[in-house]
Design a protein around this motif. Structure first.
Motif, PDB file in Angstrom:
ATOM      1  N   LEU A 136       0.828  -1.204   0.000  1.00 59.66           N
ATOM      2  CA  LEU A 136       0.000   0.000   0.000  1.00 59.66           C
ATOM      3  C   LEU A 136       0.865   1.257   0.000  1.00 59.66           C
ATOM      4  CD1 LEU A 136      -2.866   0.990  -0.027  1.00 59.66           C
ATOM      5  CD2 LEU A 136      -2.912   0.885   2.478  1.00 59.66           C
ATOM      6  N   ALA A 137       2.017   1.183   0.636  1.00 60.83           N
ATOM      7  CA  ALA A 137       2.929   2.326   0.603  1.00 60.83           C
ATOM      8  C   ALA A 137       3.394   2.596  -0.823  1.00 60.83           C
ATOM      9  CB  ALA A 137       4.128   2.068   1.509  1.00 60.83           C
ATOM     10  N   ALA A 138       3.682   1.519  -1.578  1.00 63.14           N
ATOM     11  CA  ALA A 138       4.075   1.685  -2.982  1.00 63.14           C
ATOM     12  C   ALA A 138       2.912   2.238  -3.804  1.00 63.14           C
ATOM     13  CB  ALA A 138       4.544   0.352  -3.551  1.00 63.14           C
ATOM     14  N   VAL A 139       1.711   1.794  -3.504  1.00 68.42           N
ATOM     15  CA  VAL A 139       0.528   2.331  -4.184  1.00 68.42           C
ATOM     16  C   VAL A 139       0.380   3.824  -3.898  1.00 68.42           C
ATOM     17  CG1 VAL A 139      -2.007   2.264  -4.231  1.00 68.42           C
ATOM     18  CG2 VAL A 139      -0.692   0.134  -4.268  1.00 68.42           C
ATOM     19  N   GLY A 140       0.705   4.221  -2.668  1.00 67.05           N
ATOM     20  CA  GLY A 140       0.624   5.639  -2.316  1.00 67.05           C
ATOM     21  C   GLY A 140       1.528   6.488  -3.175  1.00 67.05           C
ATOM     22  N   PHE A 141       2.747   6.008  -3.423  1.00 69.47           N
ATOM     23  CA  PHE A 141       3.636   6.763  -4.304  1.00 69.47           C
ATOM     24  C   PHE A 141       3.090   6.787  -5.723  1.00 69.47           C
ATOM     25  CE2 PHE A 141       7.134   7.043  -7.330  1.00 69.47           C
ATOM     26  CZ  PHE A 141       7.656   8.274  -6.957  1.00 69.47           C
ATOM     27  N   ALA A 142       2.503   5.672  -6.175  1.00 63.75           N
ATOM     28  CA  ALA A 142       1.917   5.638  -7.516  1.00 63.75           C
ATOM     29  C   ALA A 142       0.761   6.632  -7.627  1.00 63.75           C
ATOM     30  CB  ALA A 142       1.436   4.225  -7.840  1.00 63.75           C
ATOM     31  N   ILE A 143      -0.003   6.780  -6.547  1.00 64.61           N
ATOM     32  CA  ILE A 143      -1.087   7.764  -6.535  1.00 64.61           C
ATOM     33  C   ILE A 143      -0.527   9.168  -6.697  1.00 64.61           C
ATOM     34  CG2 ILE A 143      -2.814   8.867  -5.042  1.00 64.61           C
ATOM     35  CD1 ILE A 143      -3.447   6.067  -3.961  1.00 64.61           C
ATOM     36  N   PHE A 144       0.558   9.454  -5.987  1.00 69.72           N
ATOM     37  CA  PHE A 144       1.192  10.767  -6.105  1.00 69.72           C
ATOM     38  C   PHE A 144       1.691  11.001  -7.531  1.00 69.72           C
ATOM     39  CE2 PHE A 144       5.315  12.999  -6.117  1.00 69.72           C
ATOM     40  CZ  PHE A 144       4.886  14.268  -5.757  1.00 69.72           C
ATOM     41  N   ALA A 145       2.403  10.024  -8.108  1.00 63.36           N
ATOM     42  CA  ALA A 145       2.948  10.177  -9.461  1.00 63.36           C
ATOM     43  C   ALA A 145       1.831  10.308 -10.490  1.00 63.36           C
ATOM     44  CB  ALA A 145       3.852   8.990  -9.801  1.00 63.36           C
ATOM     45  N   GLY A 146       0.769   9.521 -10.319  1.00 65.26           N
ATOM     46  CA  GLY A 146      -0.347   9.603 -11.260  1.00 65.26           C
ATOM     47  C   GLY A 146      -1.058  10.945 -11.196  1.00 65.26           C
ATOM     48  N   SER A 147      -1.235  11.457  -9.987  1.00 65.43           N
ATOM     49  CA  SER A 147      -1.898  12.764  -9.853  1.00 65.43           C
ATOM     50  C   SER A 147      -1.026  13.875 -10.417  1.00 65.43           C
ATOM     51  CB  SER A 147      -2.251  13.034  -8.388  1.00 65.43           C
ATOM     52  OG  SER A 147      -1.085  13.141  -7.583  1.00 65.43           O
ATOM     53  N   MET A 148       0.301  13.729 -10.312  1.00 66.75           N
ATOM     54  CA  MET A 148       1.211  14.690 -10.938  1.00 66.75           C
ATOM     55  C   MET A 148       1.001  14.721 -12.454  1.00 66.75           C
ATOM     56  SD  MET A 148       3.689  16.354  -9.049  1.00 66.75           S
ATOM     57  CE  MET A 148       5.156  16.337 -10.083  1.00 66.75           C
ATOM     58  N   THR A 149       0.897  13.549 -13.059  1.00 62.10           N
ATOM     59  CA  THR A 149       0.721  13.478 -14.501  1.00 62.10           C
ATOM     60  C   THR A 149      -0.605  14.081 -14.926  1.00 62.10           C
ATOM     61  OG1 THR A 149       2.043  11.443 -14.547  1.00 62.10           O
ATOM     62  CG2 THR A 149       0.690  11.918 -16.485  1.00 62.10           C
ATOM     63  N   ILE A 150      -1.672  13.743 -14.216  1.00 66.43           N
ATOM     64  CA  ILE A 150      -2.999  14.288 -14.546  1.00 66.43           C
ATOM     65  C   ILE A 150      -2.999  15.807 -14.408  1.00 66.43           C
ATOM     66  CG2 ILE A 150      -5.412  14.368 -13.794  1.00 66.43           C
ATOM     67  CD1 ILE A 150      -5.064  11.404 -12.967  1.00 66.43           C
ATOM     68  N   GLY A 151      -2.409  16.300 -13.329  1.00 61.91           N
ATOM     69  CA  GLY A 151      -2.383  17.745 -13.106  1.00 61.91           C
ATOM     70  C   GLY A 151      -1.615  18.480 -14.192  1.00 61.91           C
ATOM     71  N   ARG A 152      -0.500  17.911 -14.644  1.00 60.51           N
ATOM     72  CA  ARG A 152       0.268  18.563 -15.701  1.00 60.51           C
ATOM     73  C   ARG A 152      -0.492  18.571 -17.025  1.00 60.51           C
ATOM     74  NH1 ARG A 152       6.560  16.724 -14.359  1.00 60.51           N
ATOM     75  NH2 ARG A 152       6.884  18.397 -12.844  1.00 60.51           N
ATOM     76  N   LEU A 153      -1.241  17.514 -17.294  1.00 58.63           N
ATOM     77  CA  LEU A 153      -2.035  17.497 -18.516  1.00 58.63           C
ATOM     78  C   LEU A 153      -3.127  18.554 -18.489  1.00 58.63           C
ATOM     79  CD1 LEU A 153      -2.353  13.633 -19.047  1.00 58.63           C
ATOM     80  CD2 LEU A 153      -1.055  15.239 -20.464  1.00 58.63           C
ATOM     81  N   ALA A 154      -3.635  18.865 -17.288  1.00 58.15           N
ATOM     82  CA  ALA A 154      -4.694  19.885 -17.161  1.00 58.15           C
ATOM     83  C   ALA A 154      -4.145  21.289 -16.994  1.00 58.15           C
ATOM     84  CB  ALA A 154      -5.588  19.548 -15.964  1.00 58.15           C
TER      85      ALA A 154
END
Length: 403
Positions: A251-269
């Motif tokens: 779950l800790a690794a998933v947490g980092f993936a959530i952060f990285a994914g939200s970074m990508t989505i935010g940059r696209l927007a």
């Protein structure tokens, strides 16, 4: 709001836009290829933690030196010419990490690898700003999203190579050959080097590059703050989830993936937000969202709020660093490549010093208090958001330059 159009260097900027996006993606993929297989590199060279720390010190040294070199060559030759040489060199340096015999050789190779990475970083950001100016549209946040996608692609390919038990040499060599082919194709479609070559520098600068306009200083400090927060999440998010909220390692690794994914989505927007509201308001809202989101998660101190806080942190800071680069490229009386390199240096310092500072604070006061440091700097950054407002242009000295 739309960015004021510069003198067009071609009727169609789209080939250059696609090409610079792919260069950002390649840069992220090459670095992630190395990062994803660091444990295997560590084993292959028989390194302990101290030895690996020496290699990391070499990476940091090369990165800082490369920003200065990147500034010089981009100013002298233009971003297109710089990328035509530096992007293939960066790719070659990836398998070059493996041909050395020992720790000293690996550290030297790491310096060269990071140095070439930083030269590419300066040049591709300078070219992204040039494409943005020619287009008359906000584009840099979306361009940076391709770097985030590259990190994801490189990491997944690295994981697949690990799972398939593919040796380092064929993996790194295959990635380098692919990157060289794509880089050669991309750089042939970029804007001409006259787009950002040193052909308009304020007379008071004297060509020395030591003077920083006040706006550029503030932008550099903003870059330091948001990069510190990003570096903190990169290095400490998974540790916080596992050790402080008692989440599982998965779950800790998933947490980092959530952060990285939200970074990508935010940059696209991010570009759409800038096009609609201008750069100041999105930067203000983004830093406040990131700071308050992470701060609230630390107050709750449990796993689910921490995951939500990391998502808000990633969304909030995602486009803020590209905004500081774009704004620095529009500061009057200084060449864009010089301005971007100067701001990048402070941003790198944030990446490097932030996690270390948090570690010292956490050692004495606990990790939750340590992670309050990025909360504080993000809220301070929000106060400086007005620095992203475009300033009136001033007369410049023009030099003619050939590609």
């Amino acid at each position: 709001m739309s960015i004021r159009r510069a003198d067009p260097l071609g009727s169609d900027y789209r080939p250059a836009l696609l090409s610079v996006r792919l260069i950002f993606l390649l840069s992220g993929s090459i670095f992630a290829t190395w990062a994803a297989r660091i444990p295997t590199v560590k084993d292959a060279f028989g390194l302990d933690e101290a030895g690996l720390a020496i290699v990391f010190a070499g990476l940091n040294t090369g990165a800082i030196a490369g920003l200065q070199l990147g500034k010089f060559v981009t100013l002298r030759f233009g971003s297109r010419a710089t990328l035509r040489f530096a992007a293939p060199v960066f790719a070659v340096c990836l398998p070059g990490l493996l041909v050395v015999p020992n720790l000293i050789g690996l550290t030297i190779a790491a310096v060269v690898f990071a140095l070439s990475n930083s030269v590419v970083d300066v040049a591709m950001n300078a070219h992204g700003v040039a494409v943005e100016k020619v287009s008359g549209r906000a584009l840099l946040s979306g361009i940076h999203a391709y770097f985030s996608l590259g990190l994801i692609v490189g990491s997944l390919l690295g994981a697949a190579a690990e799972g398939a038990d593919i040796a380092l040499a064929p993996h790194f060599s295959a990635m380098a050959l692919l990157a060289i082919a794509v880089a050669v194709w991309c750089t042939s479609r970029l804007l001409p080097s006259t787009a950002d070559r040193l052909d308009s520098v304020d007379a008071t600068e004297g060509g020395g590059g030591w003077r920083w306009p006040k706006q550029l200083i503030v932008l550099g400090l903003l870059a330091f703050c948001v990069a510190l927060a990003e570096g903190a999440a990169n290095d400490w998010a998974a540790v916080y989830l596992r050790d402080e909220t008692h989440a599982s390692s998965t779950l800790a690794a998933v947490g980092f993936a959530i952060f990285a994914g939200s970074m990508t989505i935010g940059r696209l927007a991010g570009d759409r937000l800038v096009a609609r509201f201008g750069p100041v308001r999105p930067f203000l809202v983004g830093t406040l969202t990131a700071g308050l989101g992470l701060g609230a998660a630390l107050l709750f101190g449990s796993t689910i709020p921490a995951l939500i806080g990391l998502a808000l942190l990633g969304l909030g800071i995602s486009y803020t660093l590209p905004l500081t680069f774009a704004a620095s490229g529009r500061v009057p009386a200084i060449a864009p490549a010089r301005a971007i390199a100067n701001v990048s240096i402070l941003g790198y310092l944030g990446f490097f010093t932030g996690p270390v500072l948090i570690g010292f604070v956490a050692h004495r006061l606990g990790l939750a208090i340590g992670l309050a440091v990025p909360v504080a700097v993000l809220l301070l950054a929000a106060l400086g958001s007005r620095a992203l407002r475009a300033q009136p242009q001033v007369p410049v000295i023009t030099r003619t330059a050939s590609c």
